[in-house]
Enzyme design. Structure first.
Site, PDB file in Angstrom:
ATOM      1  N   ASP A   1     102.826 -33.444 -20.469  1.00 33.17           N
ATOM      2  CA  ASP A   1     104.196 -33.275 -20.000  1.00 33.17           C
ATOM      3  C   ASP A   1     104.820 -34.661 -19.890  1.00 33.17           C
ATOM      4  O   ASP A   1     104.181 -35.595 -19.394  1.00 33.17           O
ATOM      5  CB  ASP A   1     104.229 -32.656 -18.598  1.00 33.17           C
ATOM      6  CG  ASP A   1     104.188 -31.144 -18.606  1.00 33.17           C
ATOM      7  OD1 ASP A   1     104.146 -30.554 -19.693  1.00 33.17           O
ATOM      8  OD2 ASP A   1     104.182 -30.556 -17.513  1.00 33.17           O
TER       9      ASP A   1
ATOM     10  N   GLU B   1     100.309 -23.664 -23.437  1.00 32.11           N
ATOM     11  CA  GLU B   1     101.564 -22.910 -23.418  1.00 32.11           C
ATOM     12  C   GLU B   1     102.017 -22.528 -24.827  1.00 32.11           C
ATOM     13  O   GLU B   1     103.190 -22.267 -25.063  1.00 32.11           O
ATOM     14  CB  GLU B   1     102.653 -23.693 -22.670  1.00 32.11           C
ATOM     15  CG  GLU B   1     102.314 -23.843 -21.189  1.00 32.11           C
ATOM     16  CD  GLU B   1     103.058 -24.972 -20.489  1.00 32.11           C
ATOM     17  OE1 GLU B   1     103.677 -25.799 -21.190  1.00 32.11           O
ATOM     18  OE2 GLU B   1     103.011 -25.030 -19.258  1.00 32.11           O
TER      19      GLU B   1
END
Length: 582
Positions: free
Chosen positions: A357, A333
């Site tokens: 994450d 990302e």
């Protein structure tokens, strides 16, 4: 890497001739030589190459010899310096005045000559001229003919060297953004002043259409592609397809070819590839001099084309179809801040890094409610679709049999094979990735020490660092499956418990999760929080939260002038001195 950074050793001496200096020459120069040998035996570059030390041509008794030493260090590509002395020397006449070079002084703790007095005088000079330096002084008194390096001195020297080499090695390199901002994630809004002023790096940018162009026009090594496809078919085993409509075999085979090509293209964009010049693509062959990069992926690429999970995971691992190699650093990302932490972790350890994450805090009560099993404590579910290195499964083993992530130069073919065997590649969840692809799926072994860390940028302050040392845990298989199936089961999982100290953000596991500053983190194998703190102080990045023992915190000496509370000291000192490359 070519022209590797060297470590400079500066033996300083009492400049008074006619007896004083002459009596100290041998002891002082031997101190420098012993230190150089110690560093060469215990420190490596991130590439795995041995570190070379450069010693001044003579002892340094005054400013003329200090200037001659500085000239030599420039010629020899010295990136950090350690001054050593057993005696009194002329303070500001002999110190290292380079504004960007990390610097430390080791003052010998002996009674015959006042090495400690010079150390204190030099530190006062460094503080006064605004060039912070690290003070190294052994706790125990040594005899003048004792050539050993005490263990407490060794620890500080090695910590300084690891952090200083990181600072010097990344200077002048690039962060390569492949794409732009992913789904509004703040870390993928690349902050150029941060890279320029704090890290001494430049920023490079390519649109994701450049990857598509190279796919369509076949701008990659076709011979290597055949090798890579054969290796992938043999070693990368497909996992369960969780999609409501399973992907066809034809679609999967097409996606495998695409993601392998993407991997080669991303690598070539970062570091270049001379093979491309042979094919007539001279500009593309050069690369972007990047030591870290990020791939936006979501959603402009992944809604239409296979995702970057395979490429990110393989590049971040310490092996591929060409064998064992130094890991690359690719942030999913395009989270540039997490990418920097991955770079820090790799530079300090030589190990592959795990991008995560920070997904879920599971309390003991919640686990018991949904599974019937009650763990000893709560824990954090770390999971991500993309750039978790396959080394993160922990299948590489130490001689003791314990699970580990090894420096890449210690990895064996058997270690790599074990990591590959422990990893499955389920077809991508098309609800997230409409363009298809594959995601890596593994479970990290329990009992592995990890350091969770992350940089965030705060308006009005700048970058701040968070650190949480802890360990992975193993859950009963049925409990793991119950919890994992509640999120995306196609992604790799690490169950993580930070070490608690009953204070502030570390009073319980929930508080660590609640105080974390972003949705992403990096976990680095081992407890390397102290090294990260030292590195951050060199770059003038304050530490917002950590659970490192105070006795292990090693920052420049002048930090002690900024009050008594250690973290307040850090913020005030970093604000006063400003970024390293301002």
């Amino acid at each position: 890497m070519s022209n590797l950074v060297k470590i400079g050793i500066r033996p300083t001496i009492d400049g008074r001739r006619l007896g004083v200096r002459e009596s100290l020459e041998e002891q002082t120069m031997n101190m420098a030589k012993n230190l150089a040998n110690f560093i060469a035996e215990n420190v490596r570059h991130v590439s795995g190459d041995a570190v070379e030390c450069v010693i001044a041509d003579s002892t340094i008794g005054g400013v003329a010899e200090a200037a001659a030493c500085a000239d030599k260090f420039k010629r020899e590509n010295v990136g950090l310096s350690i001054t050593v002395t057993p005696c009194w020397c002329y303070g500001t006449e002999t110190i290292d005045m380079d504004p960007h070079m990390p610097k430390a002084i080791w003052g010998f703790n002996g009674t015959e000559r006042p090495g400690a007095v010079y150390l204190a005088a030099a530190m006062a000079g460094h503080s006064q001229v605004g060039l912070p330096a690290f003070s190294i002084y052994g706790e125990e008194v040594q005899d003048k003919d004792d050539t050993s390096i005490p263990s407490d001195v060794q620890e500080k020297i090695l910590r300084f060297c690891r952090a200083g080499l990181t600072v010097a090695t990344i200077r002048g390199k690039s962060y390569l953004s492949m794409g732009s901002v992913s789904m509004g994630i703040a870390g993928s809004i690349v902050d150029q002043p941060f890279f320029q002023h704090y890290l001494g790096m430049r920023n490079e940018y390519v649109d994701m259409t450049e990857i598509k162009r190279r796919l369509d026009r076949e701008i990659f090594d076709k011979e290597e592609f055949e090798l890579a496809m054969a290796w992938t078919k043999e070693h990368c085993h497909e996992g369960k397809d969780y999609n409501r409509e399973p992907m066809s075999e034809a679609r999967k085979q097409e996606d495998w070819q695409t993601v392998v090509k993407m991997t080669m293209i991303m690598r070539d964009l970062m570091e270049g590839n001379p093979k491309l010049a042979e094919m007539g693509f001279g500009e593309e062959a050069l690369g972007h001099n990047a030591v870290v990069g990020g791939f936006q992926g979501q959603r402009h690429w992944t809604d239409h084309l296979p995702n970057g999970d395979f490429s990110e995971a393989i590049l971040n691992s310490s092996f591929d179809w060409n064998g064992i190699r130094e890991p690359f650093v690719i942030a999913t990302e395009n989270d540039s801040l997490n990418g920097v932490n991955m770079l820090f972790g790799k530079m300090l350890t030589g190990q592959a890094q795990v991008f995560c994450d920070v997904r879920t805090y599971w309390s003991a009560d919640s686990v018991e409610r949904v599974s019937g099993y009650r763990p000893e404590s709560g824990f954090i579910h770390l999971v991500n679709s993309g750039s978790a290195a396959l080394d993160g499964c922990g299948e590489a083993k130490l001689t003791s049999g314990e699970s580990a992530i090894k420096p890449h130069w210690q990895m064996s073919a058997q270690d790599a094979e074990a990591c590959l065997s422990a990893t499955k590649w389920p077809p991508a969840d098309v609800e997230y990735f409409r363009g298809g692809g594959f995601s890596s799926n593994f479970l990290t072994h329990g009992g592995m020490p990890f350091t969770m860390h992350r940089i965030n940028i705060i308006k009005g302050i700048g970058p701040v660092l968070q650190i949480a040392e802890g360990h992975s845990i193993t859950l009963p298989q049925e409990v793991h499956e119950t919890l994992n199936e509640r999120t995306n089961p196609t992604w790799p999982t690490t169950w993580f418990v930070p070490r608690l100290n009953d204070e502030g953000a570390f009073k319980d596991v929930y508080s660590v999760m609640a105080n974390w500053g972003a949705n992403h983190c990096v976990i680095t194998y081992g407890h390397v929080g102290a090294d990260l703190i030292t590195l951050a102080s060199m770059l003038r990045i304050p530490v917002a939260m950590h659970n490192v023992e105070e006795s292990d915190v090693f920052r420049p000496h002048t930090w002690s002038a900024f009050g008594q509370d250690k973290e307040g000291q850090d913020y005030r000192a970093c604000a006063t001195f400003g970024p390293l490359y301002k």
